[in-house]
Design an enzyme around this catalytic site. Structure first.
Site, mmCIF file in Angstrom:
data_model
loop_
_atom_site.group_PDB
_atom_site.id
_atom_site.type_symbol
_atom_site.label_atom_id
_atom_site.label_comp_id
_atom_site.label_asym_id
_atom_site.label_seq_id
_atom_site.Cartn_x
_atom_site.Cartn_y
_atom_site.Cartn_z
ATOM 1 N N LEU A 24 0.816 -1.212 0.000
ATOM 2 C CA LEU A 24 0.000 0.000 0.000
ATOM 3 C C LEU A 24 0.849 1.262 0.000
ATOM 4 C CD1 LEU A 24 -2.930 -1.004 2.408
ATOM 5 C CD2 LEU A 24 -2.886 -1.039 -0.109
ATOM 6 N N THR A 25 1.779 1.328 -0.959
ATOM 7 C CA THR A 25 2.490 2.578 -1.194
ATOM 8 C C THR A 25 1.515 3.525 -1.900
ATOM 9 O OG1 THR A 25 3.338 1.726 -3.293
ATOM 10 C CG2 THR A 25 4.720 1.412 -1.338
ATOM 11 N N ILE B 233 6.944 -7.324 -0.008
ATOM 12 C CA ILE B 233 7.589 -8.531 -0.529
ATOM 13 C C ILE B 233 9.001 -8.701 0.020
ATOM 14 C CG2 ILE B 233 6.222 -8.636 -2.643
ATOM 15 C CD1 ILE B 233 8.604 -7.383 -4.125
ATOM 16 N N ALA C 80 4.163 -6.783 -7.811
ATOM 17 C CA ALA C 80 4.681 -5.729 -6.936
ATOM 18 C C ALA C 80 5.873 -5.022 -7.566
ATOM 19 C CB ALA C 80 5.076 -6.323 -5.581
ATOM 20 N N THR D 76 7.879 -5.600 -18.000
ATOM 21 C CA THR D 76 7.537 -4.514 -18.916
ATOM 22 C C THR D 76 8.346 -4.582 -20.204
ATOM 23 O OG1 THR D 76 7.654 -2.098 -19.170
ATOM 24 C CG2 THR D 76 9.203 -3.090 -17.661
ATOM 25 N N ASP D 77 7.799 -3.987 -21.271
ATOM 26 C CA ASP D 77 8.555 -3.887 -22.515
ATOM 27 C C ASP D 77 9.691 -2.879 -22.426
ATOM 28 O OD1 ASP D 77 7.012 -1.573 -22.467
ATOM 29 O OD2 ASP D 77 6.117 -1.868 -24.442
ATOM 30 N N GLU D 78 9.686 -2.032 -21.394
ATOM 31 C CA GLU D 78 10.708 -0.988 -21.293
ATOM 32 C C GLU D 78 12.105 -1.554 -21.049
ATOM 33 O OE1 GLU D 78 9.797 2.670 -19.286
ATOM 34 O OE2 GLU D 78 7.650 2.228 -19.300
ATOM 35 N N TYR E 12 13.900 3.105 -13.705
ATOM 36 C CA TYR E 12 12.779 2.156 -13.603
ATOM 37 C C TYR E 12 13.028 0.923 -14.459
ATOM 38 C CZ TYR E 12 8.442 -0.040 -15.091
ATOM 39 O OH TYR E 12 7.481 -0.953 -15.434
ATOM 40 N N SER E 13 13.280 1.122 -15.751
ATOM 41 C CA SER E 13 13.435 -0.036 -16.636
ATOM 42 C C SER E 13 14.675 -0.845 -16.278
ATOM 43 C CB SER E 13 13.471 0.400 -18.098
ATOM 44 O OG SER E 13 14.502 1.325 -18.350
ATOM 45 N N LYS F 60 13.673 -3.072 -13.415
ATOM 46 C CA LYS F 60 12.853 -4.188 -13.870
ATOM 47 C C LYS F 60 13.687 -5.206 -14.659
ATOM 48 C CE LYS F 60 9.075 -4.959 -13.582
ATOM 49 N NZ LYS F 60 8.375 -5.803 -12.548
ATOM 50 N N VAL G 208 1.995 17.561 -22.368
ATOM 51 C CA VAL G 208 2.518 16.586 -23.321
ATOM 52 C C VAL G 208 4.022 16.791 -23.444
ATOM 53 C CG1 VAL G 208 2.494 15.821 -25.718
ATOM 54 C CG2 VAL G 208 0.350 16.499 -24.590
ATOM 55 N N GLY H 271 16.103 11.330 -21.184
ATOM 56 C CA GLY H 271 16.231 9.966 -21.689
ATOM 57 C C GLY H 271 14.935 9.341 -22.145
#
Length: 355
Positions: A33-34, A58, A80, A132-134, A158-159, A162, A214, A292
């Site tokens: 619950l962040t 986790i 998670a 993820t695809d990233e 982030y990527s 992951k 945008v 980036g």
């Protein structure tokens, strides 16, 4: 019985809700619950004995081990994760802790539990890691879409976090024999999406009379996947995926961000037009691109269709209309998640982009 981690977040909550609606099997839902994990996403399951919610991390090995010993799940599905690129740029440490350290600790607890199982229970157990695809990096306009064998080239904290978690999952299969599955999905959209991501942010800001920010020229291309299609793909991979395999999950809907924004504005114009009769598109505001920023993601999901018979049920046109309608019909949910520090963070973030 299955254990889901991160099941109060966007994709996880949709998965839990769909699972309970379509199966009689009990689901244990572990979520820290962040800011993006919201019990309100699961309000319809209050009092439902098929759903057991546990507030926890986790990375808490003692808690995870106790849950595994008590409930003896046949599978774990790991949703998670910290998942917002902008947040990873401003504060990467949380991403390292959750996505890498957290996944490692979850894998360790799972390895001990799996090792204790006997006969069919051990043979049938699965650990499904949702990614993820990233992790694959960025494509030029004419390059073919990402396949499962594409080289990893993550470009954001982030990527990268992951990608590291994906590698850990792979290593636990090849080193310890753990029966793992990995899915790499494209951009999800749909109900319960936290309003820092493009589509819900455009809807929320448009209705509030605020600017629709945008990045750059708005021509960044993504493959868009309706979240409930993603959930059906995960159920299919869990049921029939080959141990150790990776499956890309995509919607076959490559579109530039600006087209997405104009589509959302057009649906809002139709369903809940501005009082002055003008289009919501007049609220579009171009802001400095984020550091980036990957130019294009594209998923080739043909392996999943070829081997497991899955393909998305929604087109982008049907999915985006369902999404806008959901936000229009759930304004109380939007107001609750926009309270507190998130609203302050958004204001600060986009002010910095425009400075």
């Amino acid at each position: 019985m299955i254990l889901v981690t991160g099941g109060a977040g966007f994709i996880g909550a949709n998965f839990v809700l769909d699972w309970v609606a379509q199966s009689d099997e009990t689901i244990i839902n572990l979520d820290a619950l962040t800011y993006a994990g919201n019990r309100e996403n699961l309000a319809s399951l209050e009092g439902n004995e098929q759903h057991i919610f546990v507030h926890g991390d986790i990375a808490d090995t003692a808690l995870v081990s106790a849950l595994l010993a008590q409930h003896q799940p046949r599978a774990i599905i790991n949703f998670a994760a910290e998942s917002h690129v902008d947040r990873s740029i401003h504060g990467p440490e949380d991403f390292i802790q959750t996505n890498i350290v957290g996944t490692f600790k979850l894998l360790e607890a799972t390895r001990a539990y799996w090792g204790s199982l006997q006969d069919d229970a051990k043979q049938d157990f699965r650990f499904l890691h949702v990614s993820t695809d990233e992790v694959y990096g960025s494509l030029s306009k004419d390059e073919p879409a990402f396949t499962e064998t594409h080289q990893y080239e993550p470009n954001s904290p982030y990527s990268a976090s992951k990608a590291a978690s994906d590698h850990l999952v792979r290593a636990y299969h090849h080193t310890y024999g753990m029966p793992v599955l990995t899915t790499n999905c494209s951009n999800n959209y749909g109900p319960y999406h936290f309003p820092e991501k493009l589509i819900p942010l455009m809807i929320v800001n448009a209705l509030a009379g605020k600017a629709l920010p945008v990045y750059g020229d708005g021509q960044q291309i993504r493959d868009w996947l309706y979240v409930k299609d993603h959930c059906s793909a995960i159920r299919r991979v869990l049921a029939a995926g080959s141990v150790g395999e990776v499956y890309n999950v995509g919607g076959w809907n490559e579109k530039p961000n600006m087209e997405i924004v104009h589509t959302v504005c057009g649906i809002l114009d139709e369903l809940r037009g501005r009082a002055d009769g003008k289009s919501y598109a007049e609220q579009i505001s171009y802001v400095t691109d984020r550091p980036g920023h990957d130019r294009r993601y594209a998923i080739d999901a043909s392996k999943l269709e070829r081997e497991l018979g899955w393909k998305p049920a929604e087109t982008f046109e049907t999915g985006i209309r369902k999404t806008v309608l959901w936000y229009l019909e759930n304004q109380a949910w939007v107001g609750n998640v926009l309270s507190g520090n998130y609203r302050d963070w958004v204001a600060k973030n986009y002010a910095e982009r425009q400075a």
